[in-house]
Design a protein around this motif. Structure first.
Motif, PDB file in Angstrom:
ATOM      1  N   GLU A 176       0.773  -1.140   0.164  1.00  0.00           N
ATOM      2  CA  GLU A 176       0.045   0.070   0.107  1.00  0.00           C
ATOM      3  C   GLU A 176       0.934   1.282   0.170  1.00  0.00           C
ATOM      4  O   GLU A 176       2.322   1.075   0.168  1.00  0.00           O
TER       5      GLU A 176
ATOM      6  N   THR B  73       0.660   5.878   0.834  1.00  0.00           N
ATOM      7  CA  THR B  73       0.161   7.093   1.076  1.00  0.00           C
ATOM      8  C   THR B  73       1.229   8.119   0.790  1.00  0.00           C
ATOM      9  O   THR B  73       2.199   7.777   1.059  1.00  0.00           O
TER      10      THR B  73
ATOM     11  N   THR C   6       1.323   0.334  -4.883  1.00  0.00           N
ATOM     12  CA  THR C   6       0.357   1.169  -5.258  1.00  0.00           C
ATOM     13  C   THR C   6       1.063   2.562  -5.771  1.00  0.00           C
ATOM     14  O   THR C   6       2.036   2.907  -5.077  1.00  0.00           O
TER      15      THR C   6
ATOM     16  N   ASN D   2      -1.221  -1.068  -8.344  1.00  0.00           N
ATOM     17  CA  ASN D   2      -2.466  -0.746  -7.537  1.00  0.00           C
ATOM     18  C   ASN D   2      -2.861   0.547  -7.819  1.00  0.00           C
ATOM     19  O   ASN D   2      -2.203   1.472  -7.381  1.00  0.00           O
TER      20      ASN D   2
ATOM     21  N   VAL E 247      -4.462   3.805  -7.407  1.00  0.00           N
ATOM     22  CA  VAL E 247      -5.383   4.835  -6.607  1.00  0.00           C
ATOM     23  C   VAL E 247      -5.364   6.104  -7.172  1.00  0.00           C
ATOM     24  O   VAL E 247      -4.501   6.574  -7.962  1.00  0.00           O
TER      25      VAL E 247
ATOM     26  N   ALA F 145      -9.352  -0.686  -5.905  1.00  0.00           N
ATOM     27  CA  ALA F 145     -10.190  -0.946  -4.820  1.00  0.00           C
ATOM     28  C   ALA F 145     -11.033   0.118  -4.860  1.00  0.00           C
ATOM     29  O   ALA F 145     -11.398   0.761  -3.870  1.00  0.00           O
ATOM     30  N   GLY F 146     -12.003   0.101  -5.873  1.00  0.00           N
ATOM     31  CA  GLY F 146     -13.121   1.109  -5.815  1.00  0.00           C
ATOM     32  C   GLY F 146     -14.075   0.572  -4.878  1.00  0.00           C
ATOM     33  O   GLY F 146     -14.696  -0.432  -4.716  1.00  0.00           O
ATOM     34  N   GLY F 147     -14.514   1.751  -4.187  1.00  0.00           N
ATOM     35  CA  GLY F 147     -15.618   1.439  -3.064  1.00  0.00           C
ATOM     36  C   GLY F 147     -16.842   2.364  -3.633  1.00  0.00           C
ATOM     37  O   GLY F 147     -17.939   1.720  -3.182  1.00  0.00           O
ATOM     38  N   SER F 148     -16.686   3.482  -3.988  1.00  0.00           N
ATOM     39  CA  SER F 148     -18.009   4.170  -4.583  1.00  0.00           C
ATOM     40  C   SER F 148     -18.451   3.867  -5.769  1.00  0.00           C
ATOM     41  O   SER F 148     -17.657   2.968  -6.403  1.00  0.00           O
TER      42      SER F 148
ATOM     43  N   GLY G   7     -16.012   4.671  -8.365  1.00  0.00           N
ATOM     44  CA  GLY G   7     -14.675   3.638  -8.308  1.00  0.00           C
ATOM     45  C   GLY G   7     -15.169   2.284  -8.533  1.00  0.00           C
ATOM     46  O   GLY G   7     -14.178   1.885  -9.165  1.00  0.00           O
TER      47      GLY G   7
ATOM     48  N   ALA H 271     -11.147  -5.460  -1.991  1.00  0.00           N
ATOM     49  CA  ALA H 271     -12.008  -5.139  -1.167  1.00  0.00           C
ATOM     50  C   ALA H 271     -12.188  -5.354   0.309  1.00  0.00           C
ATOM     51  O   ALA H 271     -11.600  -6.398   0.630  1.00  0.00           O
ATOM     52  N   VAL H 272     -12.580  -4.468   1.002  1.00  0.00           N
ATOM     53  CA  VAL H 272     -13.078  -4.780   2.273  1.00  0.00           C
ATOM     54  C   VAL H 272     -14.840  -5.008   2.259  1.00  0.00           C
ATOM     55  O   VAL H 272     -15.339  -4.405   2.206  1.00  0.00           O
TER      56      VAL H 272
ATOM     57  N   CYS I 191     -10.083  -8.600   1.943  1.00  0.00           N
ATOM     58  CA  CYS I 191      -9.150  -8.216   3.052  1.00  0.00           C
ATOM     59  C   CYS I 191      -9.613  -9.150   4.280  1.00  0.00           C
ATOM     60  O   CYS I 191     -10.761  -9.077   4.539  1.00  0.00           O
TER      61      CYS I 191
HETATM   62  C1  LIG Z   1      -7.638  -2.995   0.377  1.00  0.00           C
HETATM   63  C2  LIG Z   1      -7.512  -1.792   0.125  1.00  0.00           C
HETATM   64  C3  LIG Z   1      -6.366  -1.266  -0.036  1.00  0.00           C
HETATM   65  C4  LIG Z   1      -6.028   0.230  -0.552  1.00  0.00           C
HETATM   66  N1  LIG Z   1      -4.992   0.616  -0.423  1.00  0.00           N
HETATM   67  C5  LIG Z   1      -4.809   2.110  -0.895  1.00  0.00           C
HETATM   68  C6  LIG Z   1      -3.391   2.506  -0.945  1.00  0.00           C
HETATM   69  O1  LIG Z   1      -2.569   1.885  -0.876  1.00  0.00           O
HETATM   70  N2  LIG Z   1      -3.486   3.834  -1.184  1.00  0.00           N
HETATM   71  C7  LIG Z   1      -4.390   4.800  -1.475  1.00  0.00           C
HETATM   72  O2  LIG Z   1      -4.313   6.059  -1.626  1.00  0.00           O
HETATM   73  N3  LIG Z   1      -5.605   4.217  -1.251  1.00  0.00           N
HETATM   74  C8  LIG Z   1      -5.857   2.928  -1.110  1.00  0.00           C
HETATM   75  N4  LIG Z   1      -7.219   2.444  -0.830  1.00  0.00           N
HETATM   76  C9  LIG Z   1      -8.275   3.043  -1.157  1.00  0.00           C
HETATM   77  C10 LIG Z   1      -8.661   2.919  -2.564  1.00  0.00           C
HETATM   78  O3  LIG Z   1      -8.038   3.210  -3.602  1.00  0.00           O
HETATM   79  C11 LIG Z   1     -10.304   3.591  -2.610  1.00  0.00           C
HETATM   80  O4  LIG Z   1      -9.926   5.216  -2.831  1.00  0.00           O
HETATM   81  C12 LIG Z   1     -11.127   3.555  -1.587  1.00  0.00           C
HETATM   82  O5  LIG Z   1     -11.484   1.972  -1.622  1.00  0.00           O
HETATM   83  C13 LIG Z   1     -12.481   4.161  -1.880  1.00  0.00           C
HETATM   84  O6  LIG Z   1     -13.158   4.081  -3.003  1.00  0.00           O
HETATM   85  P1  LIG Z   1     -13.486   5.178  -3.880  1.00  0.00           P
HETATM   86  O7  LIG Z   1     -12.165   5.816  -4.341  1.00  0.00           O
HETATM   87  O8  LIG Z   1     -14.265   4.530  -4.770  1.00  0.00           O
HETATM   88  O9  LIG Z   1     -14.160   5.996  -3.097  1.00  0.00           O
HETATM   89  C14 LIG Z   1      -7.315   0.986  -0.703  1.00  0.00           C
HETATM   90  C15 LIG Z   1      -8.612   0.360  -0.311  1.00  0.00           C
HETATM   91  C16 LIG Z   1      -8.785  -0.928   0.079  1.00  0.00           C
HETATM   92  C17 LIG Z   1     -10.146  -1.540   0.287  1.00  0.00           C
END
Ligand SMILES: Cc1cc2nc3c(=O)[nH]c(=O)nc-3n(C[C@H](O)[C@H](O)[C@H](O)COP(=O)(O)O)c2cc1C
Length: 435
Positions: free
Chosen positions: A52, A54, A99, A128, A130, A221-224, A227, A240-241, A274
């Motif tokens: 990962e 940041t 990442t 990865n 992001v 790892a799209g959540g929205s 995404g 994903a979580v 995860c």
């Molecule tokens: C397992 C997992 C790992 C992630 N790793 C990173 C990461 O290393 N760096 C980062 O900036 N975001 C990371 N994210 C965030 C995702 O890139 C993403 O922004 C987040 O899941 C929210 O989704 P959204 O962007 O669609 O709102 C991670 C998310 C998950 C679930």
């Protein structure tokens, strides 16, 4: 035959466990600790490890860096790219995924770095993707604040389109090394792209030889909803979580639906969830370990600082023994939603304890290696696939925890025929596609 699932490991180039009884040192900056880890995971036939990243020292909790530096939380964090080179140099089969943010690298620079790492690894490199979710990171790159999520993904879509084209600028047979004619590369097989988008421009060609995989494996790892669309369009692997078995099943089904709408075969998109198993020689020992962790003084502060860091919401402002007001974020909304359990009436303290260790576990897994392996098999069967992404419950790596997984849990999974016992192919994208 039992359907097998994939195993990956999620970690960061961060301090390893440093102040617990079985700590390793806390200064892994020469990379050796993580190189050893890569070798151990390869011995256990993990498909990949994912680093990962940041790009800030957070101040989201209490508007100060204090808590983050005190607990070494989200910082320090060193650059994963050189670590990836070291880890792949010491291994032969395991995939290494790092990442890299579309906010932080110029597309050409990222394509060049990814191509170089795909060569060094012999075709085992993954990216990865992001878009970055924190204002503090954006400010390190000259912006006042982070663009809204919709814009970030619009930019990322264009970005990925561009780097895909850059990866294609060298045809597979462009390097001829014709001694007689004295020609290294055939210029007719190396192409300019003249990409002119709304956000990015690049002339091309890339100045690296086409990489073993052509392009790295794409992770996301799209959540929205936006995404998820992005992930469904581009990702080979979605991380994903999940929110329990039902949440995992729904997420997977939904994402596969989006992939189909985007014109892809849903089986080409693997979804890994995860988990943070807590393992013991007896179930009681594992439960005691878990209790000790969630009852430690630093647990609540660390958990709140972590969720503050990825959502840009200052959780120091909310009383611990009252329910949270409804909150939204331009950062990781999905992590926030999972953590907050909206409408449950639970207090902030209860939420932290239930999130138990870093907010990254899709299901609770506490027990002996056999018990946890059995449960993982059941969960995967109910969810439908495609694998798990393991990380430590404390989010810190220790040799002891790695061995519990590689020499306890993985053999228990292998005995059940649930995970691989050997690698069949050399490239990460092939390893992922194998089942
Ligand atoms: C397992 C997992 C790992 C992630 N790793 C990173 C990461 O290393 N760096 C980062 O900036 N975001 C990371 N994210 C965030 C995702 O890139 C993403 O922004 C987040 O899941 C929210 O989704 P959204 O962007 O669609 O709102 C991670 C998310 C998950 C679930």
């Amino acid at each position: 035959m039992t359907k097998r699932f994939h195993l990956g490991w999620f970690m960061g180039f961060s301090p390893d466990e440093w102040n617990e009884p079985f700590a390793n040192g806390g200064s892994p900056w020469d990379g050796e600790f993580y190189v050893d880890m890569a070798k151990s995971l390869e011995r256990a036939c993990f498909d990949f490890m994912m680093v990962e990243d940041t790009l800030m020292v957070s101040e989201a909790y209490g508007e100060s860096r204090d808590v983050y530096l005190k607990h070494a939380l989200m910082a320090p964090k060193h650059d994963p790219a050189p670590l990836a080179a070291l880890m792949t140099a010491a291994t032969r089969k395991i995939g290494v995924v790092i990442t890299m943010s579309t906010m932080a690298y110029a597309p050409f620079q990222l394509a060049r770095l990814a191509s170089t790492l795909d060569h060094i690894s012999g075709g085992r490199f993954g990216w990865n993707i992001v878009t970055t979710g924190e204002n503090a990171s954006a400010q390190n790159f000259g912006m006042e604040e982070l663009p809204p999520r919709e814009v970030r993904y619009e930019m990322a879509d264009e970005y990925v389109g561009l780097v895909r084209q850059l990866f294609e600028t060298w045809e597979p047979d462009a390097v001829v090394m014709d001694r007689e004619k004295g020609v290294y590369a055939d210029a007719s097989k190396v192409h300019q792209i003249d990409f002119k988008g709304k956000y990015f421009r690049s002339r091309g060609p890339l100045n690296t030889v086409r990489s073993p995989q052509g392009r790295p494996a794409f992770f996301q790892a799209g959540g929205s909803p936006r995404g998820r669309d992005f992930a469904a369009k581009h990702a080979d692997v979605v991380v994903a979580v999940g929110n329990g078995v039902e949440g995992m099943r729904k997420y997977r089904e939904e994402l596969r639906g989006r992939a189909e709408k985007a014109g892809r075969d849903p089986d080409d998109v693997k979804i890994v969830f995860c988990i943070t198993p807590t393992l013991g020689e007896t179930e009681q020992e594992a439960r005691d370990k878990h209790e000790r962790m969630i009852n430690s003084d630093r647990f609540i502060e660390q958990s709140l600082a972590f969720i503050a860091g990825v959502t840009d919401i200052d959780f120091s402002k909310f009383p611990l023994d009252e329910p949270l007001p409804h909150l939204t974020t331009n950062g990781e909304q999905g992590s926030l939603d999972k953590f907050a359990q909206w409408g449950s009436g639970k207090t902030l303290r209860q939420l932290v304890i239930e999130a138990s260790g870093g907010l990254v576990s899709s299901v609770e897994l506490i027990g002996t290696p056999d018990q946890v392996a059995e449960k993982m098999g059941e969960v995967m069967e109910q969810v439908g696939g495609d694998g798990f992404l393991i990380t430590s419950p404390s989010l810190r790596m220790s040799r002891r925890y790695i061995v519990e997984v590689t020499d306890g849990l993985v053999p228990a999974l292998q005995r059940r025929g649930l995970v691989r016992t050997a690698y069949a192919t050399d490239h990460l994208r092939d390893t992922i596609k194998e089942f």
